[in-house]
Design a protein around this motif. Structure first.
Motif, PDB file in Angstrom:
ATOM      1  N   ILE A   8       0.280  -1.053   0.074  1.00  0.00           N
ATOM      2  CA  ILE A   8      -0.172  -0.038  -0.222  1.00  0.00           C
ATOM      3  C   ILE A   8       0.592   1.360   0.021  1.00  0.00           C
ATOM      4  O   ILE A   8       1.696   1.495   1.269  1.00  0.00           O
ATOM      5  CB  ILE A   8      -0.738   0.403   1.014  1.00  0.00           C
ATOM      6  CG1 ILE A   8      -1.235  -0.809   0.944  1.00  0.00           C
ATOM      7  CG2 ILE A   8      -1.319   1.496   1.266  1.00  0.00           C
ATOM      8  CD1 ILE A   8      -2.641  -0.853   2.614  1.00  0.00           C
ATOM      9  N   ARG A   9       0.210   2.378  -0.811  1.00  0.00           N
ATOM     10  CA  ARG A   9       1.506   3.119  -1.014  1.00  0.00           C
ATOM     11  C   ARG A   9       1.043   4.351  -0.075  1.00  0.00           C
ATOM     12  O   ARG A   9      -0.267   4.384   0.771  1.00  0.00           O
ATOM     13  CB  ARG A   9       1.475   3.421  -2.690  1.00  0.00           C
ATOM     14  CG  ARG A   9       2.221   2.842  -3.715  1.00  0.00           C
ATOM     15  CD  ARG A   9       2.624   3.844  -4.557  1.00  0.00           C
ATOM     16  NE  ARG A   9       3.298   2.007  -5.721  1.00  0.00           N
ATOM     17  CZ  ARG A   9       4.257   1.853  -5.815  1.00  0.00           C
ATOM     18  NH1 ARG A   9       4.853   2.631  -4.316  1.00  0.00           N
ATOM     19  NH2 ARG A   9       4.999   1.654  -6.678  1.00  0.00           N
ATOM     20  N   GLU A  12      -2.216   5.506  -0.954  1.00  0.00           N
ATOM     21  CA  GLU A  12      -3.633   4.349  -1.442  1.00  0.00           C
ATOM     22  C   GLU A  12      -3.927   4.716   0.093  1.00  0.00           C
ATOM     23  O   GLU A  12      -5.225   4.620   0.587  1.00  0.00           O
ATOM     24  CB  GLU A  12      -3.433   3.238  -1.283  1.00  0.00           C
ATOM     25  CG  GLU A  12      -4.365   2.060  -1.504  1.00  0.00           C
ATOM     26  CD  GLU A  12      -3.982   1.191  -2.060  1.00  0.00           C
ATOM     27  OE1 GLU A  12      -4.929  -0.343  -1.694  1.00  0.00           O
ATOM     28  OE2 GLU A  12      -2.558   0.726  -2.514  1.00  0.00           O
ATOM     29  N   ALA A  13      -2.945   4.659   1.308  1.00  0.00           N
ATOM     30  CA  ALA A  13      -3.633   4.893   2.531  1.00  0.00           C
ATOM     31  C   ALA A  13      -4.318   5.838   3.701  1.00  0.00           C
ATOM     32  O   ALA A  13      -5.262   4.862   4.276  1.00  0.00           O
ATOM     33  CB  ALA A  13      -2.031   4.354   3.444  1.00  0.00           C
ATOM     34  N   TYR A  16      -8.016   4.952   2.980  1.00  0.00           N
ATOM     35  CA  TYR A  16      -8.439   4.213   4.223  1.00  0.00           C
ATOM     36  C   TYR A  16      -8.521   5.114   5.582  1.00  0.00           C
ATOM     37  O   TYR A  16      -8.157   6.245   5.874  1.00  0.00           O
ATOM     38  CB  TYR A  16      -7.540   3.418   4.446  1.00  0.00           C
ATOM     39  CG  TYR A  16      -7.431   2.002   3.827  1.00  0.00           C
ATOM     40  CD1 TYR A  16      -8.445   1.276   3.145  1.00  0.00           C
ATOM     41  CD2 TYR A  16      -5.983   2.195   2.676  1.00  0.00           C
ATOM     42  CE1 TYR A  16      -8.262  -0.297   2.157  1.00  0.00           C
ATOM     43  CE2 TYR A  16      -6.490   1.674   1.656  1.00  0.00           C
ATOM     44  CZ  TYR A  16      -7.264   0.084   1.254  1.00  0.00           C
ATOM     45  OH  TYR A  16      -7.170  -0.462   0.756  1.00  0.00           O
TER      46      TYR A  16
END
Length: 62
Positions: A8-9, A12-13, A16
């Motif tokens: 997960i880059r 992207e993180a 969440y």
């Protein structure tokens, strides 16, 4: 065990929530623990097979 792994880059993180990331992290840690347990079991089994092979080999070939 889920076999769908990817890194997960940061970008992207950020999508969440903390709780989701924590759950993903804990799942990863549990997977690592399980793989370490399996690895240890396999190592012990290999050691037993190697010992048995050496015993049979010594009996057959001296």
């Amino acid at each position: 065990m889920n076999n769908d792994y990817h890194m997960i880059r940061l970008e992207e993180a950020k999508k969440y929530q903390k709780a989701q990331l924590l759950e993903m992290y804990n799942d990863a840690v549990e997977t690592i623990w399980e793989l370490q347990r399996i690895k240890q079991e396999l190592k012990e089994e290999i050691d037993l097979w190697q010992k048995a092979y050496e015993e049979v080999s010594n009996k057959l070939y001296g």
